[in-house]
Motif scaffolding. Structure first.
Motif, short mmCIF file in Angstrom:
data_model
loop_
_atom_site.label_atom_id
_atom_site.label_comp_id
_atom_site.label_asym_id
_atom_site.label_seq_id
_atom_site.Cartn_x
_atom_site.Cartn_y
_atom_site.Cartn_z
N THR A 168 28.18 35.69 46.84
CA THR A 168 29.04 34.85 47.66
C THR A 168 28.86 35.14 49.15
O THR A 168 28.77 34.22 49.96
CB THR A 168 30.52 35.07 47.27
N LEU A 227 42.66 31.33 45.01
CA LEU A 227 41.50 31.78 44.23
C LEU A 227 41.65 33.24 43.83
O LEU A 227 41.39 33.62 42.68
CB LEU A 227 40.22 31.60 45.04
N ALA A 236 40.56 25.46 43.67
CA ALA A 236 40.95 26.83 44.03
C ALA A 236 41.97 27.41 43.05
O ALA A 236 42.29 28.60 43.13
CB ALA A 236 41.53 26.85 45.44
N THR A 283 32.52 27.86 46.94
CA THR A 283 32.98 28.39 45.65
C THR A 283 31.96 28.13 44.55
O THR A 283 32.06 28.71 43.47
CB THR A 283 34.35 27.80 45.24
N GLU A 328 35.02 24.26 49.38
CA GLU A 328 34.74 23.98 47.97
C GLU A 328 33.28 24.25 47.63
O GLU A 328 32.97 24.81 46.59
CB GLU A 328 35.09 22.52 47.64
N MET A 357 37.16 35.20 50.60
CA MET A 357 36.27 34.70 49.56
C MET A 357 35.00 35.55 49.46
O MET A 357 34.56 35.91 48.36
CB MET A 357 35.89 33.25 49.87
N VAL A 364 34.80 32.72 43.28
CA VAL A 364 34.18 31.44 42.94
C VAL A 364 35.15 30.62 42.11
O VAL A 364 36.12 31.16 41.57
CB VAL A 364 32.86 31.63 42.16
N ASN A 365 34.92 29.31 42.00
CA ASN A 365 35.82 28.49 41.20
C ASN A 365 35.53 28.64 39.71
O ASN A 365 34.50 29.19 39.32
CB ASN A 365 35.71 27.01 41.62
N GLN A 371 41.85 30.22 49.44
CA GLN A 371 41.26 31.51 49.11
C GLN A 371 42.30 32.47 48.51
O GLN A 371 41.99 33.24 47.60
CB GLN A 371 40.64 32.14 50.37
#
Length: 517
Positions: free
Chosen positions: A84, A389, A444, A132, A129, A39, A45-46, A386
């Motif tokens: 991040t 994602l 995700a 994200t 979460e 990540m 990121v979401n 991850q």
């Protein structure tokens, strides 16, 4: 001379405390960096709203209307930087400090469980979460730290008790002004502390006053939060939003709806633990949760038989209200549900059971082994998320770049004013979705965003600018709604088929999927 000597002693004591805490904090940073490396290294990121704030963010009126007015000031303190990696490390530091405080209060230093507590507080779906949402991950971790400090001040044996209680209320209010859901952490910590006291030969007469003080701080902290929120709302000239029921909260609504709210709290606790399985979607996760429940109940029965204490007549009812403490937000905001990011209280309610059986060697070994197994499941869950994602982000980036290339190659921007991306990449039949992607938690599954005009527009701006590095005119919300509601995309094939991109009323319409509403 005496004052100077005392100051030297105080400084030395502080340095000793820092020295003891440092290994735990370093462990939190290393653990977080290793587990969330994918990540952090890929800046993942979401797509719920993480993609909307790619590099810089300072909270504004919207966050104030949500009752999170202090976000603006914390953001300013770190210059609004959204990274991040950097924000995640700051979050790990704050979480590590909070965990050290919990470890000290419950006197579990230098135990295997102390490190397990830190490990689980970092490598669980709640934090995954939260990370994200890179633009608020630091704020949420700081909220957790503030609420733990409030707890520590309440139970402190310092002689300056009144000052401590006032500071605790302030920290409580500050925590809520960053993120309201962590009040459940305070409730769970206090409940376990009181049970631990009963378990250590204190009587109900000794414990009840502390419970009353904690309740007073809870109310005082709530009033402090209300004052902060009212002042910031007035200063910004905005009103409290109805988001998640916040705008409808009042003392009367809490009291009137209390019976329904209590039932809802229990439902949410067991829904999260049993149905969602702590957000663990790995194979055998259901069996894992059953084993955990059997271990906890079995150890509790063992404790009752072993101790033969009358205090267990009070401890058992206290255990029965753990779900209420862990889901106390349901008692305040009527009809609220517990989302993944709000569930730190539930996690602590399960993990802190250790403090109840820590004096028994065999139960401690059994519990530690069970928690290690739970930790293993959680690590695999957040790693899987991850992977999802990354896969979703790569797929969304690739299809968007292809679309933009097609638009430029056909010179369509010369015929139109803006672009309307209709549908979401998740539903495009040509997007590959691996087993990891399908098993990931919803946050995700990048590409699975809301299709309403506002969210759709904000997300596509984030995708084109942040992921693709291009600035293209995205269709405004009103025009987008008119195109969709008028059925102007009906009959269009989905991208990349011929006819999936066409100019409609001076707007380049790109149909990504059939799921457009």
């Amino acid at each position: 001379m005496k004052n100077k000597t005392n100051k030297k002693i105080d400084i030395q004591k502080l340095l000793d405390q820092v020295k003891l805490a440092l290994p735990y904090i370093v462990f939190a940073i290393i653990t977080g960096t290793l587990v969330y490396f994918t990540m952090m290294s890929n800046n993942l990121v979401n797509n719920l709203d993480g993609i909307w704030h790619p590099s810089r963010f300072i909270a504004g009126d919207w966050e104030i209307s949500l009752g999170r007015g202090l976000l603006r000031y914390v953001d300013r303190a770190r210059f609004g930087i959204v990274s991040t990696a950097w924000n995640s490390i700051l979050a790990f530091i704050f979480l590590g400090i909070a965990d050290v405080l919990i470890i000290k209060v419950f006197k579990i230093e230098k135990t295997v469980f102390a490190y397990l507590l830190i490990f689980l507080s970092i490598v669980n779906p709640v934090i995954s979460e939260s990370l994200t949402y890179s633009f608020t991950s630091v704020d949420y971790a700081l909220s957790f730290l503030f609420i733990v400090i409030a707890f520590v001040l309440v139970v402190s044996e310092s002689k300056r008790k009144i000052v401590n209680y006032i500071l605790a209320a302030v920290c409580f209010g500050a925590s809520m002004a960053l993120y309201q859901a962590y009040i459940c952490v305070f409730a769970v910590l206090i409940l376990y502390y009181l049970m631990a006291r009963l378990n250590n030969k204190y009587t109900l007469k000794d414990v009840l006053p502390q419970g009353g003080i904690a309740l007073g701080v809870f109310v005082g902290g709530g009033l402090c939060y209300l004052l902060i929120t009212k002042l910031l709302l007035w200063r910004a000239g905005v009103t409290l939003s109805d988001y998640k029921g916040a705008g409808n909260v009042s003392i009367i609504s809490i009291i009137v709806n209390l019976p329904i709210s209590i039932v809802n709290a229990y439902k949410e606790f067991f829904r999260y633990v049993v149905t969602q399985r702590m957000n663990i979607k790995m194979e055998f996760s259901g069996i894992m949760m059953i084993i955990l429940a059997v271990v906890i109940v079995g150890l509790m029965i063992y404790g009752i038989i072993k101790s033969k204490k009358i205090n267990y007549l009070f401890i058992i009812p206290a255990f029965l209200i753990i779900p209420m403490a862990a889901c106390i937000v349901c008692l305040i905001a009527v009809g609220n549900s517990i989302s993944g990011i709000m569930a730190m209280g539930i996690l602590l309610a399960i993990v802190l059971f250790y403090t109840f059986i820590k004096d028994y060697k065999v139960p401690v070994i059994i519990f530690n082994v069970t928690i290690i197994a739970l930790a293993w499941f959680m690590v695999n869950t957040v790693v899987n998320d991850q992977i999802a994602l990354k896969e979703g982000t790569v797929a969304t980036t690739n299809i968007t770049q292809d679309i933009i290339s097609d638009i430029y190659s056909k010179n369509l921007l010369e015929e139109a004013d803006s672009i309307a991306f209709v549908g979401r990449t998740y539903d495009n039949p040509y997007i590959y979705k691996s087993e990891a992607f399908e098993n990931a938690n919803e946050y995700a599954q990048f590409g699975k965003w809301s299709t309403d005009p506002r969210n759709n527009r904000a997300t596509w701006i984030g995708v084109t600018e942040s992921l693709c590095g291009v600035s293209v005119p995205i269709c405004d919300e009103i025009t987008y709604a008119e195109i969709v509601n008028a059925g102007k995309t009906d009959g269009m094939p989905v991208y990349p088929k011929e006819g999936s991109i066409r100019v409609v009323d001076d707007v380049i319409v790109v149909k990504i999927s059939e799921n457009i509403r």
